[in-house]
Structure formats: C-alpha cells, structure tokens
Design an enzyme around this catalytic site. Structure first.
Site, short mmCIF file in Angstrom:
data_model
loop_
_atom_site.label_atom_id
_atom_site.label_comp_id
_atom_site.label_asym_id
_atom_site.label_seq_id
_atom_site.Cartn_x
_atom_site.Cartn_y
_atom_site.Cartn_z
N ARG A 1 15.90 11.38 10.57
CA ARG A 1 15.56 9.96 10.41
C ARG A 1 16.67 9.16 9.75
NH1 ARG A 1 9.18 10.55 8.71
NH2 ARG A 1 8.54 11.06 10.83
N GLN B 1 12.93 6.83 2.14
CA GLN B 1 13.24 7.04 3.55
C GLN B 1 12.93 5.81 4.39
OE1 GLN B 1 10.80 9.90 6.18
NE2 GLN B 1 12.87 10.72 6.24
N HIS C 1 9.45 3.84 4.55
CA HIS C 1 8.38 4.70 5.07
C HIS C 1 7.88 5.73 4.08
CE1 HIS C 1 6.03 6.87 8.00
NE2 HIS C 1 6.79 7.95 7.91
N GLU D 1 7.24 9.09 15.54
CA GLU D 1 8.35 9.91 16.02
C GLU D 1 7.91 10.76 17.22
OE1 GLU D 1 10.64 11.42 12.79
OE2 GLU D 1 11.03 13.32 13.78
N PHE E 1 10.07 17.58 17.07
CA PHE E 1 10.22 16.45 16.16
C PHE E 1 11.67 16.43 15.68
CE2 PHE E 1 6.92 13.98 13.56
CZ PHE E 1 6.19 13.62 14.68
N HIS F 1 12.19 4.76 8.14
CA HIS F 1 11.81 5.34 9.43
C HIS F 1 12.46 4.50 10.53
CE1 HIS F 1 9.42 6.73 12.78
NE2 HIS F 1 8.85 7.63 12.01
N LEU G 1 4.03 1.47 11.99
CA LEU G 1 4.78 2.64 12.44
C LEU G 1 4.57 2.91 13.93
CD1 LEU G 1 6.46 5.18 11.43
CD2 LEU G 1 4.31 6.38 11.71
N ARG H 1 13.38 13.48 4.35
CA ARG H 1 12.25 14.28 4.81
C ARG H 1 12.24 14.41 6.32
NH1 ARG H 1 7.10 13.23 6.85
NH2 ARG H 1 7.08 11.00 6.49
C1 FAD Z 1 2.02 5.09 9.00
C2 FAD Z 1 2.37 6.45 8.48
C3 FAD Z 1 2.42 7.53 9.35
C4 FAD Z 1 2.76 8.80 8.88
N1 FAD Z 1 2.79 9.83 9.77
C5 FAD Z 1 3.07 11.08 9.31
C6 FAD Z 1 3.04 12.20 10.20
O1 FAD Z 1 2.74 12.08 11.38
N2 FAD Z 1 3.33 13.41 9.69
C7 FAD Z 1 3.65 13.60 8.38
O2 FAD Z 1 3.90 14.72 7.98
N3 FAD Z 1 3.66 12.55 7.53
C8 FAD Z 1 3.39 11.31 7.96
N4 FAD Z 1 3.40 10.26 7.08
C9 FAD Z 1 3.54 10.53 5.64
C10 FAD Z 1 2.24 11.11 5.12
O3 FAD Z 1 1.16 10.64 5.87
C11 FAD Z 1 2.01 10.74 3.66
O4 FAD Z 1 3.13 11.07 2.89
C12 FAD Z 1 0.80 11.51 3.10
O5 FAD Z 1 -0.31 11.36 3.94
C13 FAD Z 1 0.46 11.03 1.70
O6 FAD Z 1 -0.72 11.67 1.31
P1 FAD Z 1 -1.23 11.61 -0.18
O7 FAD Z 1 -2.51 12.35 -0.21
O8 FAD Z 1 -0.13 12.03 -1.07
O9 FAD Z 1 -1.46 10.05 -0.47
P2 FAD Z 1 -2.39 8.95 0.27
O10 FAD Z 1 -2.97 9.44 1.53
O11 FAD Z 1 -1.59 7.70 0.31
O12 FAD Z 1 -3.59 8.78 -0.73
C14 FAD Z 1 -3.44 8.16 -1.98
C15 FAD Z 1 -4.79 8.13 -2.67
O13 FAD Z 1 -4.61 7.72 -4.01
C16 FAD Z 1 -5.56 6.74 -4.32
N5 FAD Z 1 -4.98 5.89 -5.38
C17 FAD Z 1 -3.73 5.36 -5.44
N6 FAD Z 1 -3.58 4.66 -6.58
C18 FAD Z 1 -4.74 4.77 -7.25
C19 FAD Z 1 -5.23 4.27 -8.49
N7 FAD Z 1 -4.46 3.51 -9.28
N8 FAD Z 1 -6.49 4.56 -8.85
C20 FAD Z 1 -7.29 5.32 -8.05
N9 FAD Z 1 -6.87 5.82 -6.88
C21 FAD Z 1 -5.64 5.54 -6.48
C22 FAD Z 1 -5.85 6.02 -3.04
O14 FAD Z 1 -7.11 5.42 -3.09
C23 FAD Z 1 -5.79 7.18 -2.04
O15 FAD Z 1 -7.05 7.82 -2.00
C24 FAD Z 1 3.07 8.99 7.52
C25 FAD Z 1 3.00 7.91 6.65
C26 FAD Z 1 2.69 6.65 7.12
C27 FAD Z 1 2.70 5.51 6.15
#
Ligand code: FAD
Length: 560
Positions: A275, A229, A339, A244, A116, A231, A241, A374
């Site tokens: 990135r 960031q 991103h 990568e 990566f 992407h 997306l 990142r």
């Molecule tokens: C398309 C895409 C691909 C990616 N690919 C990669 C990858 O391959 N490798 C990598 O390391 N990272 C990747 N990333 C980044 C990574 O996936 C995210 O940073 C990470 O998954 C975020 O996880 P999280 O649990 O913090 O938040 P999220 O998975 O976004 O979850 C947020 C949660 O909070 C809840 N929530 C939000 N606001 C409220 C509210 N007001 N009330 C109640 N609930 C709420 C939502 O319902 C959800 O359950 C990617 C990101 C994207 C967008």
C-alpha cells in the site's frame, strides 16, 4: 453507583468481542463497554478479507506469511509477534468458520483465498466484499450466547489508576447522562484506530483514538505513532474505501493518459505491490499533473459484469451511491486516504502494557505486527489472534489477583473536570478546531512528509490545543449529548496529533508509511531500525526509542 468485574473490555469491535469471548471461556466475569452498538463498530466496514496461510489456493505456509509481513513492515515489525500471528492464524480462522462465518468458497467447498497486495501467495480469506460485516455478526452471536454484559452506549473517558495498577474505567452514560465508575482487575483497550485525524479517511466517525489517548494520559507509552497508513484506493470525494480486493481480482490503476503507471514504480507486482508503494506512486502521478481532478482511475471493466456482481457487489454499490459511477461501465476515481494506524499502545505479545492490569488489542495496540506498513488482510487477523491471546492473559491475571476499588477521589476529580467543561458558556465550538486539525494533518502529515511542513504542523497543533482549552459545549443536556462526547474526542485527537508529529520529525529516514523523499529518501537501518516511543509528561511529548525484535529475517532492500 459503582460496579465491578474481573475483566472490562473497552471496545466491542472484532478485537474487543474476541477478547471478551476468550476471557469468559477462561472463567472470568467479563463485561464490554462500547460507545456505539457492537455491530456498528468499524470492524464491520472491513471489506477485502482476513489473512491466514490455509494453503487452499496455493502451496502456502505460516513461514511465507511471516516473511511477507516482515518485508511489508519495512522491517519495523517485531518478528516474534509476527511469527505468533502467522502460526495461530489458520486455526483461528477455522474457529470463526465453525462459529458460522460464511466465507466465500472454492469450487470443491474449501475456504476461498484471493491475492492481496505484497502477499507472495493468494492468502486472503473473504466473504465476498463484506468480510468485516460477517465476522462482527458471528462474534456478536457468540457474545450473546454467553450473555456477556455490555455497557452499550457508554463513552469511556478515563482509566482509573491507583496503587500503580489500572483498576477500572470512568465512563459517561450516553443514554441517561452522568458518569459511571466501572471497576476491573484488568482493563483491555480495544478501541480501534484514529483515522478521524484526517479529512480524507476511510474510517468511521467513531475512530477517534480514544484508547490510545487514555493510555497516554495514564502514563503508558505509544509506539510508532508516525506510521499512519494511506490506502491507495479511497473513493473521491468522500474517502469511502474501495477494497484492495478489486486489485486482488485483477483491476488496473490508470492515470489521465490511461497508462498503467505502476509499471514505473513496481514493475513486478504492479497493482499488487504494497500500500505504501502504490499510494506514493499515485500521489506522484497526481502531483506531476498526470491525475484527473486530483485522482487516478481504478478500472474493473475487463473483469466483466458477472465477476463484479459476484465478488465485488458492495464495491459497485458504493461507487454508484457515492460517486455516481457504475464500475461495470466506467473506471472509479480514487486517491490515497488515511486508513490504518500501525502505531498505538506499546504492548508485549500478550497485550500487556507497562501499567499492570492494562492491556490493549486490535488497532489501538502496537504489538507490533505491522511495523511501518500493514499488509491488507492482516489487521482483521490481528484483531482475532491477538484479541484471543489478550483475553486469555487478562483473565488469568485477573483471576489470580485480589479485588480492586475505584477511589472516591478519582471519581470526584473526574466529576469536577467534566463540570468545568460543561459550565463554560462562552468560547469556541469544538468542530472548527476539529476541522482545522483534520485538514492540516492531511496537507502537512500525509503521504509525503517534509521537515518544514511537519514543524509547521507541530505549531498548528500547539495553537489548536491552546484554543481547545477554552472550548465550549453548547448542549448542556444529559441525553445523547454528542456535543460533549465530540469535545472529549477532540481532546484525544489533539494529543495524538502531537505524538505523531514529534515522532515523524525524529525519524529522519524513509520507511514504510513515513516517506521523506526530499531530505531523507532512503531507509537508514543503522540509525532507525527501531521503534519511536512517546510518553506524555507535564503537558508535552517525550520521545524515546525501543529496539525492534528480530528473530530470523535480516533487513533487505524492499522492492516489488
Ligand atoms: C473501511 C475499512 C475497511 C477495512 N478492511 C479491512 C480488511 O478487509 N481486512 C483487514 O484486515 N483490515 C481491514 N481494515 C482494518 C480493520 O478493519 C480494523 O483495523 C479493525 O477492524 C479494527 O478492529 P478493532 O476491534 O481494533 O476496532 P473497531 O472495530 O474500530 O472497534 C472499536 C470499538 O471501540 C469502541 N470505542 C472506541 N472508543 C470508545 C470509548 N471512548 N468508549 C467506549 N467505547 C469506545 C467502539 O464503540 C467500538 O466498539 C479496514 C478498515 C476500514 C476502515
């Protein structure tokens, strides 16, 4: 009716579920709140993979992983937090495997690892190009197995702060309507990122930075908010997306003259530079007229149909569905898109904020392992390792402390504020303000930043905030009132935009995602090897600074 728990986790993506599992296993009464079904969280959209120095594809170790992360962060990452991440990552990945995560394999049956960007070794474990989907389902199974209660389709709106402590959450019940107070000895914010601040973004509609804004309103500082960031490979025109992992498998980036233009920007790492470096290279090619309709091309053709179908199946589907392009035969049009937010709620290495009882983990938090940029694959790892650590600390704290209550006055204030919004019958609808915010952020606070554009954006955000004061929610109903929740989300986004602009103007250097080639083209370690820190006072942003924690790596020039 009021309910109580030891630990309440707001958010049920990878960070929230991992935290809840850990808190449950430590003996706490834990519940999750999520505005969407847990498996629909944005984590499920992660494609490329998760970084841990397993050493399955080369000689690798946590120390190398840590150095790559420090360098990738442009030296703004906190090195103690980075060392913890890289040390704990391998065991945390094996635990996911033992819980049933179906990682792709080496021929001899070990977890496969792909190269990566900006990683010195092939370190990214993956499940084809649906890694997030696999992880979120594995975690959800563990949540179900433990019967951890979830307030599903509840929109968390406010933190309850009383007696100098966070004592719970006030949420809107999306299915039935009405506010619900949920008391908790500790609250863990795991609400993800805020990519919806931008028109061109890879982020889901739910990524509106709610947790960051709730913390800010509760008096907690946000760190490094200028660090959004971009992407390098998001699909034109939707912003979906393109992982990568494509470049990890060997894809080329080409300009309109079919040149691999990275030879001029990152001659050693080429498509596997970091990135920020690649996004700037692409934007320069596009701005100087060597793009194609505002894009560059991602060419996978030489990888061959078999490899594309086996390892990048989802990418092919997305390209065909959203751009009408089959990457087996044609290059994919891509461009930089918003991103990932490196910034977020300021926490220590156990996820504690400055407000007792309030924690944060995952993208909402800034611990900070990513600093100014990142590395791909490190965000999923952070959700797991820090989700676990924060779940543990929050449950220990909760079990050692007495009960809480949500004071009637706090509930009454929330009811009054909501009623004032719903009673308004004339005014502007939220979506116009939201669209203007996202479009102007893209133009004025994007890959490259100019002082005058940032100042202009500050003024735009101010005027949008004034218009927001008289916004009208047309739907007055109780059931699935998305008009209401989108209005509340917009309020969050506007405050975060202001934090970003203020921080961006103050950082008079170029570092990682914050690129100011026109006035401050270089990194300035003497003045700016430190985090921005913003708090909200009397309706405006206050800026402060915080030192970066260094353990063993002194800043060096960063080339790829
Ligand atoms: C398309 C895409 C691909 C990616 N690919 C990669 C990858 O391959 N490798 C990598 O390391 N990272 C990747 N990333 C980044 C990574 O996936 C995210 O940073 C990470 O998954 C975020 O996880 P999280 O649990 O913090 O938040 P999220 O998975 O976004 O979850 C947020 C949660 O909070 C809840 N929530 C939000 N606001 C409220 C509210 N007001 N009330 C109640 N609930 C709420 C939502 O319902 C959800 O359950 C990617 C990101 C994207 C967008």
């Amino acid at each position: 009716m009021e309910v109580m728990h030891d630990v309440v986790v707001v958010g049920a993506g990878c960070a929230g579920m991992r935290a809840a599992i850990e808190a449950f296993d430590a003996g706490a009464d834990v519940a999750m709140i999520s505005k969407i079904h847990p498996v629909r969280s944005h984590s499920g959209a992660a494609e490329g993979g998760i970084n841990a120095a397993l050493g399955n594809a080369s000689e690798d170790d946590p120390e190398k992983h840590a150095f790559d992360t420090v360098k990738g962060s442009d030296y703004l990452g906190d090195q103690d937090a980075i060392e913890i991440l890289c040390q704990e990552a391998p065991d945390d990945v094996y635990q996911l495997e033992h819980w049933g995560a179906v990682f792709s394999r080496t021929p001899d049956g070990r977890i496969a690892q792909r190269p990566f960007g900006a990683a010195g070794e092939p370190r990214t474990a993956y499940a084809a190009d649906i890694t997030g989907h696999v992880l979120i389902h594995v975690l959800y199974e563990q949540v179900l197995k433990r019967d951890i209660p979830t307030y599903e389709e509840y929109f968390a709106w406010k933190l309850v702060v009383d007696d100098g402590r966070c004592q719970g959450v006030i949420a809107w019940d999306l299915l039935r309507g009405g506010l619900q107070s949920i008391g908790a000895k500790t609250v863990i914010l795991a609400t993800g990122g805020a990519g919806r601040l931008y028109t061109g973004t890879t982020n889901a509609y739910a990524c509106t930075g709610d947790g960051m804004a709730m913390a800010l309103r509760a008096g907690v500082a946000l760190k490094d908010m200028e660090m959004m960031q971009f992407h390098p490979t998001t699909l034109a025109p939707t912003g979906v997306l393109i992982t990568e992992g494509c470049r990890g498998e060997g894809a080329y980036l080409l300009n309109a003259k079919a040149e691999r233009f990275l030879v001029r920007y990152a001659p050693n790492a080429m498509e596997l530079a970091s990135r920020d470096v690649i996004s700037r290279a692409e934007q320069t090619e596009i701005d100087e007229g060597r793009g194609l309709n505002g894009n560059v091309m991602l060419d996978l053709r030489h990888l061959g149909a078999e490899r594309i179908l086996e390892r990048l199946h989802g990418t092919r589907e997305l390209s065909m569905t959203f751009a009408g392009v089959d990457p087996i035969y044609e290059p994919i049009p891509v461009r930089p898109g918003a991103h990932y937010h490196m910034g977020g709620v300021d926490t220590d290495v156990w996820g504690q904020t400055s407000l007792p009882g309030l924690y944060a983990a995952g993208e909402v938090a800034c611990v900070s392992v990513h600093g100014a940029n990142r590395l791909g694959g490190n965000a999923l790892m952070e959700t797991i390792t820090y989700g676990k650590r924060v779940g543990r600390h929050a449950s220990e704290w909760a079990l050692a402390n007495t009960t809480v209550e949500v004071p009637a006055a706090v509930e009454a204030d929330a009811e009054r504020e909501l009623k004032a919004l719903l009673d308004r019958t004339a005014g502007e609808r939220p979506w116009q303000i939201r669209d203007e915010l996202a479009e102007t952020m893209h133009v004025n606070f994007g890959v490259f930043r100019r002082e005058e554009q940032m100042l202009e954006q500050g003024a735009i955000v101010q005027s949008l905030r004034e218009r927001y004061e008289s916004v009208v929610v047309e739907d007055k109903g109780e059931v699935f009132n998305s008009d209401l929740t989108q209005a509340l989300e917009l309020g969050f986004l506007l405050e975060l935009a202001e934090c970003m602009v203020v921080s961006g103007i103050a950082r008079k250097e170029s570092r990682g995602a914050h690129a100011r080639p026109y006035d401050y083209p270089n990194r300035d370690d003497e003045k700016y090897l430190r985090h921005t820190l913003v708090t909200w006072k009397d309706g405006a942003v206050q800026l402060d600074w915080k030192p970066v924690t260094m353990t063993k790596w002194q800043p060096q020039e960063r080339t790829y």
